[in-house]
Design a protein around this motif. Structure first.
Motif, PDB file in Angstrom:
ATOM      1  N   ALA A   6      47.962  43.836  46.892  1.00  0.00           N
ATOM      2  CA  ALA A   6      46.712  44.489  46.501  1.00  0.00           C
ATOM      3  C   ALA A   6      46.004  45.046  47.728  1.00  0.00           C
ATOM      4  CB  ALA A   6      45.805  43.498  45.778  1.00  0.00           C
ATOM      5  N   LYS A  77      46.103  44.380  37.783  1.00  0.00           N
ATOM      6  CA  LYS A  77      44.972  44.991  38.492  1.00  0.00           C
ATOM      7  C   LYS A  77      43.717  44.994  37.623  1.00  0.00           C
ATOM      8  CE  LYS A  77      43.276  49.288  40.502  1.00  0.00           C
ATOM      9  NZ  LYS A  77      43.449  50.742  40.624  1.00  0.00           N
ATOM     10  N   ILE A  90      39.752  45.603  43.787  1.00  0.00           N
ATOM     11  CA  ILE A  90      41.125  45.994  44.085  1.00  0.00           C
ATOM     12  C   ILE A  90      41.256  47.500  43.909  1.00  0.00           C
ATOM     13  CG2 ILE A  90      43.558  45.784  43.417  1.00  0.00           C
ATOM     14  CD1 ILE A  90      42.948  42.968  42.485  1.00  0.00           C
ATOM     15  N   LEU A  93      47.245  48.359  43.497  1.00  0.00           N
ATOM     16  CA  LEU A  93      48.141  47.216  43.358  1.00  0.00           C
ATOM     17  C   LEU A  93      49.547  47.750  43.144  1.00  0.00           C
ATOM     18  CD1 LEU A  93      47.886  44.040  43.113  1.00  0.00           C
ATOM     19  CD2 LEU A  93      48.185  44.373  40.671  1.00  0.00           C
TER      20      LEU A  93
END
Length: 245
Positions: A6, A77, A90, A93
């Motif tokens: 990530a 994600k 995030i 990912l």
């Protein structure tokens, strides 16, 4: 079982750094708590670097195994961003090799440091920049920055009980005026000692105010003595910007 990486941004203001600790709130702690909420089991994550209290990130890379094979990368994600606190996000990912370790496989780490030189404080940026209300000589700072580049012993620029090898390689230091009152210091290197970037910035500020001549940086590096360098620049202006593998 899959491994994913990530790319994570976080506001470090309310964190006691990245690395997990039992008694303080950390980025790793909150991230692993979110993973446990989703997968109903403890999942260990590995970061590409440690940030100190108050330091931010735009491109921290955190790798972890996905226990649920039915979830797509996008599912993971979305699920994480739905349960993570609002000061962690995030950005990307992706699936990586099971052997991937972001800390040991990183080829270059890039940090950005922002100095705000306005004569009055900007209260909306108080946790985002170093407010330094003095004129800075950019050209002298650039001249001084060249002394940091290359593979050198940076004992003069580490802080605390950092017993790691002080030999580090800085690939490039750039100093850019992004606006009338904002200066960006971009430091690119393979890896860094504790507070090394903030100590570099503190020294460049000494040159920028004409307290030191640029040559003083070379002398401090050669001294291999932390007491020869000034105090660290504050954490608020520092961002872990990007990792390259």
């Amino acid at each position: 079982m899959r491994m994913v990486a990530a790319t994570v941004a976080y506001d470090g203001t309310d964190f006691y750094g990245y690395q997990g600790q039992r008694t303080f709130r950390t980025v790793q702690g909150d991230f692993e708590n979110a993973l446990e909420k989703i997968f109903k089991e403890k999942v260990i994550c590995h970061g590409s670097g440690r940030t100190d209290t108050g330091v931010h990130a735009y491109g921290q890379v955190i790798a972890f195994k996905v226990p649920n094979d039915r979830m797509t990368v996008q599912n993971v994600k979305d699920a994480l961003n739905s349960v993570l606190p609002n000061d962690i996000y995030i950005r990307e990912l992706k699936e990586v090799s099971l052997k991937f370790n972001p800390r040991f496989m990183a080829k270059k780490r890039i940090y950005h440091y922002y100095i705000y030189t306005g004569k009055q404080p900007n209260i909306f940026m108080r946790n985002r920049v170093w407010w330094f209300p003095y004129d800075l000589d950019i050209e002298k700072m650039r001249e001084a920055a060249k002394h940091f580049e290359g593979e050198k012993d940076f004992s003069s620029f580490k802080t605390g009980n950092d017993e790691r090898n002080p030999i580090r390689e800085i690939k490039r230091v750039r100093i850019i005026r992004t606006s009338k009152d904002m200066i960006l210091i971009r430091v690119e290197g393979t890896s860094f000692l504790k507070r090394m970037v903030r100590n570099i910035v503190g020294s460049l500020a000494k040159v920028g105010t004409n307290t030191w001549e640029p040559q003083r940086i070379k002398e401090i590096i050669e001294a291999k003595d932390r007491s020869k360098a000034p105090a660290s620049a504050p954490p608020e202006g520092l961002y872990f910007y990007r990792v390259m593998f």
